[in-house]
Design an enzyme around this catalytic site. Structure first.
Site, PDB file in Angstrom:
ATOM      1  N   LYS A 291       0.812  -1.223   0.000  1.00 40.52           N
ATOM      2  CA  LYS A 291       0.000   0.000   0.000  1.00 40.52           C
ATOM      3  C   LYS A 291       0.847   1.275   0.000  1.00 40.52           C
ATOM      4  O   LYS A 291       0.397   2.314  -0.464  1.00 40.52           O
ATOM      5  CB  LYS A 291      -0.951  -0.010   1.192  1.00 40.52           C
ATOM      6  CG  LYS A 291      -2.056  -1.033   0.995  1.00 40.52           C
ATOM      7  CD  LYS A 291      -3.058  -1.079   2.093  1.00 40.52           C
ATOM      8  CE  LYS A 291      -4.046  -2.185   1.767  1.00 40.52           C
ATOM      9  NZ  LYS A 291      -5.072  -2.386   2.751  1.00 40.52           N
ATOM     10  N   ASN A 312      -4.707   2.010  -1.759  1.00 37.60           N
ATOM     11  CA  ASN A 312      -5.169   0.628  -1.933  1.00 37.60           C
ATOM     12  C   ASN A 312      -5.988   0.449  -3.214  1.00 37.60           C
ATOM     13  O   ASN A 312      -6.520  -0.629  -3.449  1.00 37.60           O
ATOM     14  CB  ASN A 312      -6.002   0.171  -0.723  1.00 37.60           C
ATOM     15  CG  ASN A 312      -7.385   0.781  -0.728  1.00 37.60           C
ATOM     16  OD1 ASN A 312      -7.557   1.904  -1.186  1.00 37.60           O
ATOM     17  ND2 ASN A 312      -8.365   0.057  -0.245  1.00 37.60           N
ATOM     18  N   GLY A 353      -0.161  -1.295  15.402  1.00 37.97           N
ATOM     19  CA  GLY A 353       0.356  -1.401  14.043  1.00 37.97           C
ATOM     20  C   GLY A 353       0.578  -0.025  13.438  1.00 37.97           C
ATOM     21  O   GLY A 353      -0.060   0.961  13.848  1.00 37.97           O
ATOM     22  N   ALA A 354       1.516   0.046  12.501  1.00 30.57           N
ATOM     23  CA  ALA A 354       1.802   1.324  11.844  1.00 30.57           C
ATOM     24  C   ALA A 354       2.103   1.088  10.367  1.00 30.57           C
ATOM     25  O   ALA A 354       2.898   1.798   9.756  1.00 30.57           O
ATOM     26  CB  ALA A 354       2.972   2.012  12.542  1.00 30.57           C
ATOM     27  N   ALA A 357      -2.386  -0.109   6.441  1.00 30.63           N
ATOM     28  CA  ALA A 357      -3.772  -0.030   6.917  1.00 30.63           C
ATOM     29  C   ALA A 357      -3.871   0.939   8.095  1.00 30.63           C
ATOM     30  O   ALA A 357      -4.817   1.726   8.188  1.00 30.63           O
ATOM     31  CB  ALA A 357      -4.257  -1.419   7.318  1.00 30.63           C
ATOM     32  N   ASN A 376       3.612   0.088  17.763  1.00 32.43           N
ATOM     33  CA  ASN A 376       4.078  -0.774  16.668  1.00 32.43           C
ATOM     34  C   ASN A 376       5.330  -1.529  17.077  1.00 32.43           C
ATOM     35  O   ASN A 376       6.125  -1.060  17.884  1.00 32.43           O
ATOM     36  CB  ASN A 376       4.369   0.058  15.416  1.00 32.43           C
ATOM     37  CG  ASN A 376       4.495  -0.810  14.169  1.00 32.43           C
ATOM     38  OD1 ASN A 376       3.676  -1.702  13.959  1.00 32.43           O
ATOM     39  ND2 ASN A 376       5.514  -0.577  13.355  1.00 32.43           N
ATOM     40  N   LYS A 381       8.449   3.546  13.369  1.00 31.38           N
ATOM     41  CA  LYS A 381       7.315   3.714  12.443  1.00 31.38           C
ATOM     42  C   LYS A 381       6.101   4.267  13.184  1.00 31.38           C
ATOM     43  O   LYS A 381       5.334   5.057  12.630  1.00 31.38           O
ATOM     44  CB  LYS A 381       6.954   2.376  11.795  1.00 31.38           C
ATOM     45  CG  LYS A 381       7.943   1.918  10.753  1.00 31.38           C
ATOM     46  CD  LYS A 381       7.258   0.880   9.885  1.00 31.38           C
ATOM     47  CE  LYS A 381       8.238  -0.035   9.209  1.00 31.38           C
ATOM     48  NZ  LYS A 381       7.614  -1.257   8.734  1.00 31.38           N
ATOM     49  N   LEU A 446      -8.704  -5.529  12.090  1.00 34.29           N
ATOM     50  CA  LEU A 446      -8.888  -5.370  10.645  1.00 34.29           C
ATOM     51  C   LEU A 446      -8.797  -6.694   9.905  1.00 34.29           C
ATOM     52  O   LEU A 446      -9.255  -6.827   8.773  1.00 34.29           O
ATOM     53  CB  LEU A 446      -7.848  -4.385  10.084  1.00 34.29           C
ATOM     54  CG  LEU A 446      -8.330  -2.937   9.944  1.00 34.29           C
ATOM     55  CD1 LEU A 446      -8.891  -2.404  11.232  1.00 34.29           C
ATOM     56  CD2 LEU A 446      -7.205  -2.036   9.444  1.00 34.29           C
TER      57      LEU A 446
HETATM   58  P1  NAP Z   1       1.599  -3.726   6.108  1.00 35.07           P
HETATM   59  O1  NAP Z   1       1.660  -2.379   5.493  1.00 35.07           O
HETATM   60  O2  NAP Z   1       2.501  -4.796   5.609  1.00 35.07           O
HETATM   61  O3  NAP Z   1       1.866  -3.525   7.682  1.00 35.07           O
HETATM   62  C1  NAP Z   1       1.941  -4.639   8.527  1.00 35.07           C
HETATM   63  C2  NAP Z   1       1.871  -4.177   9.968  1.00 35.07           C
HETATM   64  O4  NAP Z   1       1.782  -5.362  10.779  1.00 35.07           O
HETATM   65  C3  NAP Z   1       3.132  -3.443  10.449  1.00 35.07           C
HETATM   66  O5  NAP Z   1       2.750  -2.519  11.436  1.00 35.07           O
HETATM   67  C4  NAP Z   1       3.958  -4.579  11.055  1.00 35.07           C
HETATM   68  O6  NAP Z   1       4.853  -4.144  12.049  1.00 35.07           O
HETATM   69  C5  NAP Z   1       2.870  -5.376  11.708  1.00 35.07           C
HETATM   70  N1  NAP Z   1       3.189  -6.766  11.984  1.00 35.07           N
HETATM   71  C6  NAP Z   1       3.309  -7.776  11.073  1.00 35.07           C
HETATM   72  N2  NAP Z   1       3.544  -8.950  11.717  1.00 35.07           N
HETATM   73  C7  NAP Z   1       3.572  -8.655  13.047  1.00 35.07           C
HETATM   74  C8  NAP Z   1       3.764  -9.441  14.203  1.00 35.07           C
HETATM   75  N3  NAP Z   1       3.980 -10.755  14.121  1.00 35.07           N
HETATM   76  N4  NAP Z   1       3.705  -8.829  15.416  1.00 35.07           N
HETATM   77  C9  NAP Z   1       3.469  -7.507  15.495  1.00 35.07           C
HETATM   78  N5  NAP Z   1       3.288  -6.702  14.436  1.00 35.07           N
HETATM   79  C10 NAP Z   1       3.340  -7.274  13.216  1.00 35.07           C
HETATM   80  O7  NAP Z   1       0.137  -4.347   6.033  1.00 35.07           O
HETATM   81  P2  NAP Z   1      -1.239  -3.532   5.987  1.00 35.07           P
HETATM   82  O8  NAP Z   1      -1.575  -3.217   4.594  1.00 35.07           O
HETATM   83  O9  NAP Z   1      -1.170  -2.455   6.989  1.00 35.07           O
HETATM   84  O10 NAP Z   1      -2.286  -4.661   6.460  1.00 35.07           O
HETATM   85  C11 NAP Z   1      -2.304  -5.107   7.789  1.00 35.07           C
HETATM   86  C12 NAP Z   1      -3.500  -6.015   8.033  1.00 35.07           C
HETATM   87  O11 NAP Z   1      -4.710  -5.287   7.890  1.00 35.07           O
HETATM   88  C13 NAP Z   1      -3.595  -7.191   7.073  1.00 35.07           C
HETATM   89  O12 NAP Z   1      -3.924  -8.345   7.800  1.00 35.07           O
HETATM   90  C14 NAP Z   1      -4.711  -6.800   6.144  1.00 35.07           C
HETATM   91  O13 NAP Z   1      -5.408  -7.916   5.626  1.00 35.07           O
HETATM   92  C15 NAP Z   1      -5.602  -6.017   7.090  1.00 35.07           C
HETATM   93  N6  NAP Z   1      -6.459  -5.093   6.323  1.00 35.07           N
HETATM   94  C16 NAP Z   1      -7.798  -5.298   6.341  1.00 35.07           C
HETATM   95  C17 NAP Z   1      -8.616  -4.431   5.655  1.00 35.07           C
HETATM   96  C18 NAP Z   1     -10.099  -4.650   5.673  1.00 35.07           C
HETATM   97  O14 NAP Z   1     -10.782  -4.127   4.794  1.00 35.07           O
HETATM   98  N7  NAP Z   1     -10.602  -5.371   6.631  1.00 35.07           N
HETATM   99  C19 NAP Z   1      -8.082  -3.364   4.934  1.00 35.07           C
HETATM  100  C20 NAP Z   1      -6.710  -3.173   4.957  1.00 35.07           C
HETATM  101  C21 NAP Z   1      -5.906  -4.056   5.654  1.00 35.07           C
HETATM  102  P3  NAP Z   1       6.359  -3.693  11.635  1.00 35.07           P
HETATM  103  O15 NAP Z   1       6.259  -2.267  11.170  1.00 35.07           O
HETATM  104  O16 NAP Z   1       7.119  -3.835  12.901  1.00 35.07           O
HETATM  105  O17 NAP Z   1       6.819  -4.646  10.566  1.00 35.07           O
END
Ligand code: NAP
Length: 502
Positions: A291, A312, A353-354, A357, A376, A381, A446
């Site tokens: 994203k 997105n 989270g940061a 999303a 986060n 971040k 989410l």
């Molecule tokens: P992203 O940009 O890759 O960001 C991932 C986030 O998750 C970062 O803050 C990362 O922390 C953290 N993270 C990953 N694994 C972790 C762990 N084991 N422990 C702690 N923190 C962890 O992904 P995104 O686009 O934000 O999406 C995140 C989630 O939201 C996904 O599951 C996605 O499916 C969901 N989502 C849902 C919707 C909906 O419509 N429901 C819309 C958007 C997203 P670091 O910075 O430390 O790596």
């Protein structure tokens, strides 16, 4: 058809007949005694049949010598009937198999040759030359089926096909990265696509990445895909648990739009954008982890994308790719409806989270009046995201979790921890495992697959009101539909386009 007996293959064929236009008898999957009886299969099948006896080195099950395989092919062609429907319609012969008598027999009896090449390990560098050189006479159909270990591999095959336009061919990128080469056969310039009756316990997938026959026919409406079909899709990595194709394809079908929406798993967003150009993709949903990474590829962007720093939704316009963000409104519509509130004023909120999303979530929380804490795993971040909004921030450690005491009216989990398909070794991951819910928090995750993450389950067990990301997903998809098509979302179809199995 990969069952071990001809009778069972016919049974399966009968069950799925209406979804297929021809069958491939994989005689290498038959029990040895059954292989001797293949000659009558085309007549019994009642549709055009390809005879294939795939060697183990090409991903098949035939381990006997070449002599035995050739005589089995000859057995399939023997006693040709004047009524060609009773003969095999196609014979698959590998490009390195040189038996001119077999080829002559096939031609004489009206059986077309599919000249095939398989690489079950990777994609060859010299594909255009290979495709050009494989065909031995004008009536042969060239089949190149190579394993895609990356998005680049799919791009190479697609471009190789472009260099051989006008030639009858079948191009398949095997494996997860190449799934869409099986749906967009028309766009890849392929003569046909292979699929499997995967829901039958004894029908082995004939090759990695094959799609279930009903899914190809019903979900992707494969038979309706032509060069005029508008192509949309979703990209991300690993992109193993997306329900968006179900949502969009169902709407397109209900409203009779000539469009298809496919998954584009991509390990390189650069290569995926090249593929999108080649395939004339008109709209893309962008998910984890691209994203933010997608932004440099935009020709212009909405104000929200500029401020949020995450995009997105990509829509192709005459001026190039327009980037918008539908997560933000999808999120706030969903959470406000859940809370039955008009805004977030006087709410103290923790965002876990940061990533991409979280950026949308934080933007909306600020716009609608909340005070927030961002925690986060990678602390800097959280600090960077919090700064422009003057929100509090911290790590997902003891000190950060302690800060939640002052921000716990609403807790929003935005990380991918616990999401199906992304952490195969740890679906039970809970990013804030040391936080003790008091039961009065309103909690949103989410993630929507699984329906209840470990985090959400813990909150629910403590007595909190909880909501997963499914409703948000639908709401943001409706905004995406508007963006892609320029039309209002047909709300009267909503109850019929709910996502997959949720
Ligand atoms: P992203 O940009 O890759 O960001 C991932 C986030 O998750 C970062 O803050 C990362 O922390 C953290 N993270 C990953 N694994 C972790 C762990 N084991 N422990 C702690 N923190 C962890 O992904 P995104 O686009 O934000 O999406 C995140 C989630 O939201 C996904 O599951 C996605 O499916 C969901 N989502 C849902 C919707 C909906 O419509 N429901 C819309 C958007 C997203 P670091 O910075 O430390 O790596």
């Amino acid at each position: 058809m990969t069952a071990s007996t001809l009778g069972r293959n016919l049974e399966i064929l009968e069950k799925y007949r209406k979804y297929a236009d021809m069958a491939e008898l994989r005689a290498d999957c038959l029990d040895p005694d059954e292989r001797l009886l293949i000659r009558r299969f085309p007549e019994q099948a009642g549709m055009p049949v390809i005879l294939t006896i795939r060697r183990d080195i090409d991903g098949g099950h035939f381990v006997g010598g070449e002599g035995a395989r050739i005589s089995l092919m000859a057995r399939g062609l023997a006693y040709a009937e004047a009524d060609r429907r009773r003969n095999f319609a196609y014979l698959d012969i590998e490009e390195d198999l040189n038996v001119s008598s077999l080829e002559e027999a096939a031609r004489t009896f009206g059986t077309r040759i599919i000249r095939s090449y398989h690489n079950i390990k990777g994609t060859d560098a010299d594909l255009p030359a290979k495709i050009r050189s494989m065909r031995r006479s004008g009536d042969e159909i060239v089949k190149v089926s190579v394993m895609a270990n990356s998005t680049r591999d799919v791009l190479e095959l697609l471009c190789a096909g472009r260099e051989c336009e006008g030639q009858e061919k079948i191009l398949i990128s095997m494996g997860h990265f190449g799934t869409y080469s099986r749906i967009l056969s028309e766009q890849f310039g392929s003569f046909l696509s292979y699929c499997s009756a995967l829901s039958e316990p004894d029908a082995l997938p004939a090759a990695p990445g094959q799609i279930e026959v009903r899914e190809l026919a019903n979900l992707y409406r494969f038979r309706n895909i032509t060069g005029a079909t508008k192509v949309y899709g979703v990209t991300g990595y690993p992109l193993k648990a997306t329900d968006s194709p179900h949502f969009f394809n169902t709407v397109f079908e209900l409203e009779g739009t000539n469009a298809v929406y496919v998954p584009f798993p991509a390990d390189s967003i650069t290569d995926l954008m090249e593929i999108s150009k080649e395939l004339n993709v008109e709209g893309l949903s962008v998910t984890v982890p691209y994203k933010e990474a997608i932004i440099p590829f935009l020709d212009f962007q909405s104000d929200e994308v500029r401020v949020i720093g995450a995009c997105n939704t990509l829509t192709l316009t005459p001026q190039g790719w327009l980037g918008t963000n539908t997560d933000a409104r999808g999120f706030s519509d969903s959470l406000l409806t859940f809370l039955n509130k008009p805004n977030f004023k006087r709410q103290r909120v923790t965002v876990i989270g940061a990533g991409g999303a979280a950026r949308s979530v934080v933007f909306e929380l600020h716009r609608l009046g909340a005070k927030a804490l961002i925690l986060n795993r990678t602390v800097h971040k959280a600090r960077r995201l919090a700064a422009p909004y003057k929100f509090a921030w911290g790590g997902l450690d003891e000190r950060g979790i302690e800060k939640m005491e002052k921000y716990h009216d609403i807790i929003i989990q935005t990380t991918s921890a616990g999401m199906e398909g992304i952490n195969p070794n740890d679906i039970s991951a809970d990013p804030a495992a040391t936080y003790n819910f008091c039961g009065r928090e309103e909690v949103m995750d989410l993630v929507y697959k699984p329906k209840m993450t470990a985090f959400l389950k813990r909150a629910s067990n403590a007595g909190c009101n909880v909501q997963n990301g499914y409703d948000m997903l639908i709401r943001q998809a409706r905004y995406q539909y508007i963006q892609f098509t320029g039309k209002e979302f047909p709300e009267h179809f909503l109850s019929r386009v709910q996502f997959g199995e949720i």
